[in-house]
Scaffold this motif. Structure first.
Motif, PDB file in Angstrom:
ATOM      1  N   LEU A  63       0.849  -1.199   0.000  1.00  0.00           N
ATOM      2  CA  LEU A  63       0.000   0.000   0.000  1.00  0.00           C
ATOM      3  C   LEU A  63       0.883   1.247   0.000  1.00  0.00           C
ATOM      4  CD1 LEU A  63      -0.025   1.134   3.253  1.00  0.00           C
ATOM      5  CD2 LEU A  63      -1.262  -0.991   3.452  1.00  0.00           C
ATOM      6  N   HIS A  64       0.253   2.371  -0.209  1.00  0.00           N
ATOM      7  CA  HIS A  64       0.954   3.656  -0.100  1.00  0.00           C
ATOM      8  C   HIS A  64       0.377   4.375   1.076  1.00  0.00           C
ATOM      9  CE1 HIS A  64       2.038   2.635  -4.209  1.00  0.00           C
ATOM     10  NE2 HIS A  64       3.090   3.453  -4.034  1.00  0.00           N
ATOM     11  N   ILE A  65       1.233   4.826   1.975  1.00  0.00           N
ATOM     12  CA  ILE A  65       0.731   5.525   3.153  1.00  0.00           C
ATOM     13  C   ILE A  65       0.211   6.889   2.713  1.00  0.00           C
ATOM     14  CG2 ILE A  65       1.387   6.480   5.400  1.00  0.00           C
ATOM     15  CD1 ILE A  65       3.562   4.355   5.498  1.00  0.00           C
ATOM     16  N   GLY A  66      -1.001   7.165   3.127  1.00  0.00           N
ATOM     17  CA  GLY A  66      -1.612   8.443   2.785  1.00  0.00           C
ATOM     18  C   GLY A  66      -0.822   9.601   3.378  1.00  0.00           C
ATOM     19  N   GLY A  67      -0.817  10.719   2.769  1.00  0.00           N
ATOM     20  CA  GLY A  67      -0.073  11.876   3.274  1.00  0.00           C
ATOM     21  C   GLY A  67       1.327  11.890   2.723  1.00  0.00           C
ATOM     22  N   SER A  68       2.196  10.998   3.218  1.00  0.00           N
ATOM     23  CA  SER A  68       3.589  10.992   2.759  1.00  0.00           C
ATOM     24  C   SER A  68       3.740  10.257   1.436  1.00  0.00           C
ATOM     25  CB  SER A  68       4.475  10.327   3.813  1.00  0.00           C
ATOM     26  OG  SER A  68       4.038   8.990   3.989  1.00  0.00           O
ATOM     27  N   LEU A  83      -3.744   3.949   7.849  1.00  0.00           N
ATOM     28  CA  LEU A  83      -2.611   4.265   6.983  1.00  0.00           C
ATOM     29  C   LEU A  83      -3.084   4.892   5.678  1.00  0.00           C
ATOM     30  CD1 LEU A  83      -0.251   1.174   7.417  1.00  0.00           C
ATOM     31  CD2 LEU A  83       0.215   3.532   8.095  1.00  0.00           C
ATOM     32  N   LEU A  84      -4.143   4.334   5.128  1.00  0.00           N
ATOM     33  CA  LEU A  84      -4.632   4.825   3.824  1.00  0.00           C
ATOM     34  C   LEU A  84      -5.294   6.184   3.960  1.00  0.00           C
ATOM     35  CD1 LEU A  84      -6.065   1.572   2.205  1.00  0.00           C
ATOM     36  CD2 LEU A  84      -3.936   2.749   1.683  1.00  0.00           C
ATOM     37  N   SER A  85      -6.017   6.331   5.073  1.00  0.00           N
ATOM     38  CA  SER A  85      -6.796   7.571   5.153  1.00  0.00           C
ATOM     39  C   SER A  85      -6.017   8.715   5.791  1.00  0.00           C
ATOM     40  CB  SER A  85      -8.082   7.301   5.955  1.00  0.00           C
ATOM     41  OG  SER A  85      -7.747   6.760   7.212  1.00  0.00           O
ATOM     42  N   ASN A  86      -4.736   8.479   6.028  1.00  0.00           N
ATOM     43  CA  ASN A  86      -3.927   9.523   6.655  1.00  0.00           C
ATOM     44  C   ASN A  86      -3.686  10.672   5.652  1.00  0.00           C
ATOM     45  OD1 ASN A  86      -2.199  10.764   8.545  1.00  0.00           O
ATOM     46  ND2 ASN A  86      -0.426   9.828   7.513  1.00  0.00           N
ATOM     47  N   ASN A  87      -3.712  11.911   6.192  1.00  0.00           N
ATOM     48  CA  ASN A  87      -3.443  13.060   5.327  1.00  0.00           C
ATOM     49  C   ASN A  87      -2.180  13.789   5.698  1.00  0.00           C
ATOM     50  OD1 ASN A  87      -5.877  12.658   3.973  1.00  0.00           O
ATOM     51  ND2 ASN A  87      -6.979  13.692   5.642  1.00  0.00           N
ATOM     52  N   ASP A  88      -1.811  13.643   6.936  1.00  0.00           N
ATOM     53  CA  ASP A  88      -0.682  14.407   7.469  1.00  0.00           C
ATOM     54  C   ASP A  88       0.628  13.730   7.107  1.00  0.00           C
ATOM     55  OD1 ASP A  88       0.997  15.989   8.856  1.00  0.00           O
ATOM     56  OD2 ASP A  88      -0.186  15.979  10.728  1.00  0.00           O
ATOM     57  N   SER A  89       1.508  14.412   6.372  1.00  0.00           N
ATOM     58  CA  SER A  89       2.737  13.760   5.916  1.00  0.00           C
ATOM     59  C   SER A  89       3.794  13.696   7.004  1.00  0.00           C
ATOM     60  CB  SER A  89       3.310  14.503   4.691  1.00  0.00           C
ATOM     61  OG  SER A  89       3.538  15.858   5.042  1.00  0.00           O
ATOM     62  N   ASP A  90       3.627  14.479   8.091  1.00  0.00           N
ATOM     63  CA  ASP A  90       4.643  14.491   9.127  1.00  0.00           C
ATOM     64  C   ASP A  90       4.361  13.486  10.240  1.00  0.00           C
ATOM     65  OD1 ASP A  90       6.016  16.371   7.804  1.00  0.00           O
ATOM     66  OD2 ASP A  90       5.033  18.047   8.832  1.00  0.00           O
TER      67      ASP A  90
END
Lengths: 507, 419
Positions: free
Chosen positions: A60-65, A91-98
């Motif tokens: 998968l691709h982590i959301g945000g980063s 992980l998927l629905s994350n928006n914050d890249s930090d």
């Protein structure tokens, strides 16, 4: 010298072509690299992906980063719902890249490992592994879910009055049952991985302000010295850690009752638990711990002691009846009251075998019924009863193969042998019965007396983890005198002195 | 070096095992159990004895499966002449198919004729040598030859012979009909050489002088007059042995009095009838029970030694034909008690006199008490009990305590009924 020769003769390694696993070992010893693809390849190779059905990889691709990541798990031993809800979704629905991984994922515990070897261990134990690109460590997310039985009634150590629950095959449940009884911060549950290949875990339970440190370190030393591939359960572990492997007496107590385990812990003993064992081991064990049952204390004083007397009488009946019969009938007929002697002589008149052979036949038959009854599939179980009772009892007498008195003698001994509940002690008593039988048929009562004396010498000489087998009866120790009989509860004021507890006075 | 030592020791220990072992083994069903041995003088050989074996058949009286006797008789009897009753075991095997064992030996039967011979002691002492013969084996003296006695003695209800003898002896000593007479006591008294030994006396012959119309207690075995369908053997009274030789007999009543006087003998209760002091026609049935120990006080230092004997007994009144209610009348009770005491004392004195005048010493075991009055055995030996006893002054008193007067105190007044 002879022993050495024998050892040499029997310990040659058989000539079997082996395949070296040096490469694998080297691979497992390495660290996780930065390149996700490369790391994934290593894991896939180790787990023979995709042939290995239950090893799963979720990319998968982590959301945000937008970093590449992969989740690895064995789906038969993990809770896939937790992975789905608490790992993949956040992980998927994350928006914050930090945001750090620890803050995104919402599983109960999370840790990191760098060595592939350690990662593998956790993976095998049911954790999910999260690998992230450009990150030289693995996140270990606990999501283990092994299938197993629920808590059930104890079957081998049944009681009428007292708790009915028994240990099951899940160590966690078992520890929980012990904790339910000992709600104390001093109760320590130490965990050790004791085998190399199967990575079996062992849990050591004790109260740290009671159990003797030397005893604990002695036990740990012996466990750490184990060098085995796999020890599946406590029954096997018991044989690995006991001192005298050929001894006829058990030196480690095996019980399936959490209440017994808890009361031993409260007396300063040490309890071992393992997955896959619906029981625990109690160390050290004395003769008395095999002789007692938990119900002795749950029953009121007179009733409890009555069962103790019964059990002691039954123990001696088991050991001696058939031997005394053979001894007296073959050597000391003047000892028997005349009416009984004539009755025995009359019934033996048409029996073709000497008394000793006659009794041995019946004893073997009884052991066969017992063993067959244990192994027989339950639908044909009742047959055993009919065969046993009818053929061996009635018909053997009518056919003049054995005399009716022998049936009584053997049945009495057989029945009494069930009074000692512990399976190991039960076995040792049944075996010793045969020794007595042989001694009596060769040397009469003299032989029995000699064997008994030798047996007592032996009993006194045995030690279980440094504790004399017959303590506190002999040698004498401070204790609450819980040996053949028990005292009134209020008078049981001391913990057993022979386990050298840090606090001897009980309240 | 050490291993060599250990090996040697181990070898020695191994040898120990050969001291005992299965060659001592004797299976119970291969044995012929001799319950009684009869000893007679061999007819025309003074150096031999005629041995009779009474062998019990184990299968009789057993209902167990696999051991039913069918038509087999309960016993086997064999008589033959042998050197002694120890070597006779092998001789018997020429006829009996199982090995003879004395494990169950309960009784040694001796004929009166054989017991009266001075040689008797020699044969009986063989019993002390044999490992299997117990000292509690009973001794019985029979009027006739033992071989005849054993053959004629056919108990109808107790099929197993050992049971029959055990019961006979137990009952005999409970009611004082026959003395306890076991081998141990026989040896002890013979070796002490002071008292008389009493052996049970029995016979399977009915005497010609049956005591018709006499006091039924003045009898010895053979004189009891009975009819019916039962065993012919009877046991009553005792045979008296002095220095290991039989020389006389005691009647049933005398045997009972011996029980009262002898501190080493115990009985349970004697049923007997005593004369009624209120009416000469009637007798009162009583049950006599020992009431404490018989006290025997001796003064042996005097020139004429004296013995004071006090016999405490409890007497229960069982019948009362004169119809007096003793329970409510103190004077009558006193009179009754006095009459009992007089009667018992009279009887006892009679026997004591007989022992002094006829026998020369006593069967009451008093010498055991007398010994305590001497500091050393030589002193006791110079005192010579057997010679001094006949001249001693013996005072007998009886202390009667009245017990129960039966379930119902009041008696029916027969005159009123007849009226």
């Amino acid at each position: 010298m002879f022993k050495k020769l024998l050892k040499k003769a029997y310990q040659t390694v058989p000539d079997v072509p082996e395949k070296s696993s040096k490469e694998d070992i080297k691979l497992k010893d390495s660290n996780i690299g930065n390149n996700l693809e490369q790391t994934l390849d290593i894991f896939k190779k180790i787990y023979t992906y995709p042939h290995n059905q239950d090893f799963k990889v979720r990319n998968l691709h982590i959301g945000g980063s937008n970093k590449k990541a992969a989740i690895l798990f064995i789906n038969t031993v993990t809770d896939t719902k937790i992975i789905e809800e608490n790992v993949i979704k956040p992980l998927l629905s994350n928006n914050d890249s930090d945001k750090k991984i620890d803050d995104i994922v919402s599983v109960l515990s999370i840790s990191t490992e760098c060595k592939i070897k350690n990662v593998l261990t956790n993976l095998n134990k049911g954790s999910a592994i999260l690998l992230v690109d450009d990150d030289s460590k693995a996140y270990i997310l606990s999501a283990a879910n092994f299938e197993g039985r629920n808590i059930e009634k104890s079957e081998n150590e049944t009681v009428v009055k007292g708790p009915k629950e028994a240990f099951n095959e899940r160590a966690n449940t078992n520890i929980s049952m012990v904790r339910k009884k000992v709600k104390n911060e001093n109760l320590v549950v130490e965990s050790l991985t004791i085998t190399e290949r199967s990575k079996n875990d062992l849990f050591i339970l004790y109260e740290k302000d009671l159990a003797n440190d030397k005893l604990i370190s002695n036990i740990k030393k012996r466990i750490n010295a184990l060098d085995v591939d796999a020890i599946q359960n406590l029954g096997l572990l018991e044989q690995h850690i006991e001192e005298r492997k050929l001894s006829i007496f058990p030196t480690v107590l095996y019980t399936e009752r959490p209440d017994r385990a808890a009361s031993f812990i409260e007396d300063g003993y040490i309890v071992l638990l393992m997955d896959n064992s619906p029981a625990c081991l109690v160390l050290p064990a004395t003769f008395w711990s095999f002789y007692h049952s938990s119900e002795d204390h749950y029953l009121r004083f007179p009733y409890g002691n009555f069962t103790r007397i019964l059990r002691m009488v039954a123990l001696f009946i088991t050991l001696f009846t058939s031997a005394v019969y053979v001894g007296v009938v073959s050597y000391h007929s003047e000892m028997i009251p005349p009416d009984l002697l004539l009755a025995i002589a009359a019934t033996r008149e048409k029996v073709p075998f000497p008394a000793a052979i006659e009794v041995i036949i019946m004893e073997l038959a009884f052991e066969l019924i017992r063993e067959a009854g244990l192994r027989v599939p339950s639908p044909i179980g009742p047959t055993i009863g009919i065969v046993g009772a009818l053929i061996l009892g009635q018909a053997a007498v009518q056919a003049n193969i054995v005399s009716p008195i022998v049936v009584i003698v053997v049945a009495l001994g057989g029945l009494s042998s069930f009074a000692v509940g512990d399976i190991s002690m039960n076995f040792s008593i049944r075996l010793i019965r045969f020794l007595f039988l042989i001694a009596a048929s060769l040397f009469g009562i003299y032989g029995m007396a000699a064997l008994f004396t030798a047996g007592i010498f032996y009993l006194v000489s045995i030690k279980s983890f440094g504790i004399p087998y017959l303590a506190p009866l002999t040698p004498k120790y401070v204790s609450s005198g819980d040996t053949i009989f028990r005292r009134v509860l209020q008078n049981e004021m001391f913990r057993p002195g022979y386990v050298k507890p840090k606090d001897i006075k009980k309240k | 070096m050490i291993t060599k030592m250990v090996l040697k020791m181990a070898n020695l220990l191994l040898l120990l095992l050969f001291i005992t072992g299965c060659w001592d083994q004797r299976e119970v069903e291969d044995m012929a159990y001799v319950v009684g041995i009869g000893l007679d003088k061999a007819e025309d050989d003074d150096d031999r004895v005629k041995v009779t074996y009474l062998i019990s058949n184990p299968e009789v009286g057993s209902l167990a499966q696999g051991g039913s006797a069918g038509e087999e008789p309960p016993r086997e009897i064999i008589s033959f002449v042998a050197d002694d009753f120890v070597t006779s075991r092998n001789l018997a095997n020429t006829v009996v198919s199982k090995e003879i064992t004395y494990d169950l030996l309960r009784i040694l039967i001796v004929s009166e004729e054989f017991a009266s011979k001075p040689d008797f002691l020699r044969w009986v002492y063989d019993a002390t040598k044999s490992m299997e013969i117990r000292r509690d084996t009973k001794l019985l003296v029979t009027k006739e030859k033992t071989s005849e006695f054993i053959q004629n003695n056919q108990p109808l209800l107790e099929t197993r012979p050992h049971e029959y003898f055990e019961k006979m002896y137990d009952l005999g000593s409970e009611s004082g009909m026959t003395p306890k007479s076991d081998l141990m006591t026989f040896f002890r008294i013979t070796e002490a050489d002071a008292d008389l030994f009493l052996a049970a006396y029995g016979t399977a012959q009915q005497s010609n002088e049956r005591n018709k119309g006499q006091d039924p207690e003045q009898i010895i075995a053979g004189e009891f007059d009975y009819e019916g369908e039962t065993n012919t053997a009877q046991y009553a009274g005792s045979a008296i042995f002095n220095e290991g030789k039989m020389f006389n007999t005691l009647t049933l009543e005398e045997t009972r009095i011996t029980y009262l006087l002898n501190p080493t003998l115990e009985f349970e209760s004697i049923l007997t009838s005593l004369p009624d002091p209120f009416n000469e026609k009637y007798k009162i049935a009583t049950k006599i029970i020992q009431n404490g120990e018989t006290s025997i006080k001796m003064n042996l230092k005097k020139k004429n030694p004296t013995i004071d004997v006090e016999v405490p007994v409890l007497v229960e009144v069982l019948t009362n034909h004169s119809g007096i209610n003793f329970a409510k009348d103190k004077d009558k009770r006193e009179k009754l008690k006095k009459s009992f005491e007089e009667r018992l004392t009279e009887k006892i004195e009679e026997l004591v006199k007989k022992t002094q005048e006829e026998f020369g010493t006593e069967p009451f075991g008093w010498s055991l008490i007398a010994r305590k009055h001497f500091k050393s055995i030589p002193e006791w030996e110079t005192f010579d009990w057997m010679n001094t006893y006949p001249d001693m002054k013996i005072n007998v008193t009886t202390k009667v305590r009245l017990g129960k007067f039966g379930r119902q105190g009041e008696m029916l007044n027969i005159e009123d009924v007849r009226d």
